[in-house]
Enzyme design. Structure first.
Site, short mmCIF file in Angstrom:
data_model
loop_
_atom_site.label_atom_id
_atom_site.label_comp_id
_atom_site.label_asym_id
_atom_site.label_seq_id
_atom_site.Cartn_x
_atom_site.Cartn_y
_atom_site.Cartn_z
CD GLU A 102 12.75 -1.18 5.54
OE1 GLU A 102 13.07 -0.89 3.73
OE2 GLU A 102 12.00 -2.30 5.89
CE LYS A 109 10.44 2.36 -1.25
NZ LYS A 109 11.55 1.26 -1.25
CG ASP A 112 9.33 -3.94 -3.23
OD1 ASP A 112 9.64 -3.89 -1.76
OD2 ASP A 112 10.72 -4.63 -3.32
CB SER A 113 5.83 -4.23 1.80
OG SER A 113 5.84 -3.21 0.81
O1 KIV Z 1 8.04 -2.00 -0.02
C1 KIV Z 1 7.93 -0.74 0.99
O2 KIV Z 1 6.68 -1.12 1.45
C2 KIV Z 1 8.82 -0.09 1.14
C3 KIV Z 1 9.06 1.09 2.22
C4 KIV Z 1 8.61 -0.22 4.29
C5 KIV Z 1 9.62 2.24 2.78
O3 KIV Z 1 9.99 -0.04 0.90
#
Ligand code: KIV
Length: 281
Positions: free
Chosen positions: A182, A113, A45-46
């Site tokens: 993280e 996730k 979700d980044s």
């Molecule tokens: O959304 C994302 O990119 C993440 C990573 C930083 C693990 O959750």
């Protein structure tokens, strides 16, 4: 469905061969990650901050994540595709949670996730009951940015570290096949990694995790700006891309683009019709 599945990732615990995960949000980036031989592609979700220009990850919806997951899946990667459950997609009810996780699977992910520990066990149980593998995520969980008061290193004190360890044990007991850690001190990541029977995948969590993850745009230097301390930039593609586009602009303005070789022509001898004459004339 990707060729690599959750049991294969779970079985990598302690095999001395660190897991490599990288984010991707579209077909070309997924192809690059897969050709590079990563184990897991995370449709994170980044995407909200890295691609869509938001200040945090809270604005992306399940529709956005389905859209990006499908684009990644179209690359047909050998790597496992894991999709992030976005904020509010697993907070309301078990039914809604399962439906949202199923949408990500139907879009081409092999697992989802979920951020958080004990608070999220009910949601995680519901997803697992629907036969959908779950990757956990502890430490700096960006969906909690307002509760955390910013994007800050977590578990810096003994009590918070104990809570994180308890959360990690609970996630692995619940059935998560791996856990992202993280932005936590390396000692905390080491303790968790030794305590849980599933692989930990670190980002800003030191070298002792069972694997590492970086954001695609960070490791390629695509977005500029000052990256967090844990980011290692392996390329400066923003500078390369800017120079390439500037060169194109120069070439257009100076008449050097397109060249003869970059232009379509009639075959030799073909009479050139008066294109503006009426066809019947
Ligand atoms: O959304 C994302 O990119 C993440 C990573 C930083 C693990 O959750």
């Amino acid at each position: 469905m990707s060729a690599t599945a959750a049991p294969a990732i779970r079985a990598r615990k302690g095999d001395g061969n660190p897991l490599v995960m990288v984010t991707a949000y579209d077909t070309p980036s997924a192809r690059i990650a897969d050709d590079a031989g990563v184990d897991i592609i995370l449709v994170g979700d980044s995407v909200a901050m890295v691609v869509l220009g938001y200040e945090d990850t809270l604005s992306v919806t399940i529709d956005d994540m389905v859209h990006h997951t499908a684009a990644v899946a179209r690359a047909k990667p050998k790597a496992m595709v894991v999709a992030d459950m976005p904020w509010m997609s697993y907070h309301v009810s078990r039914e809604e949670t399962v439906r949202n996780a199923a949408r990500l699977l139907r879009a081409g992910a092999s697992a989802v996730k979920v951020e958080g520990g004990h608070k999220r066990l009910d949601a995680i149980g519901a997803i697992l009951d629907a036969e959908i593998p779950v990757m956990g995520h502890l430490g700096l969980t960006p969906q909690s940015v307002h509760m955390m008061g910013g994007f800050k290193v977590q578990a810096k004190e003994f009590d918070a570290a104990r809570v994180l360890l308890d959360d990690a044990l609970a996630l692995s007991e619940a059935g998560c096949f791996s856990i992202v850690l993280e932005c936590v001190p390396d000692a905390v990541a080491t303790t968790v990694t030794e305590a849980v029977p599933v692989p930990t995948i670190g980002i800003g969590a030191g070298a002792s995790c069972d694997g590492q993850v970086l954001v695609f745009h960070d490791l390629l230097g695509l977005n500029g700006g000052r990256p967090p301390k844990f980011v290692r930039r392996y390329a400066d593609l923003r500078a390369d891309a800017t120079a390439a586009v500037a060169q194109f602009a120069d070439d257009v303005r100076s008449g050097q683009y397109p060249s003869e070789a970059e232009t379509y022509h009639f075959a030799e001898g073909t009479p050139v019709p008066g294109l503006y004459q009426a066809a019947s004339a």
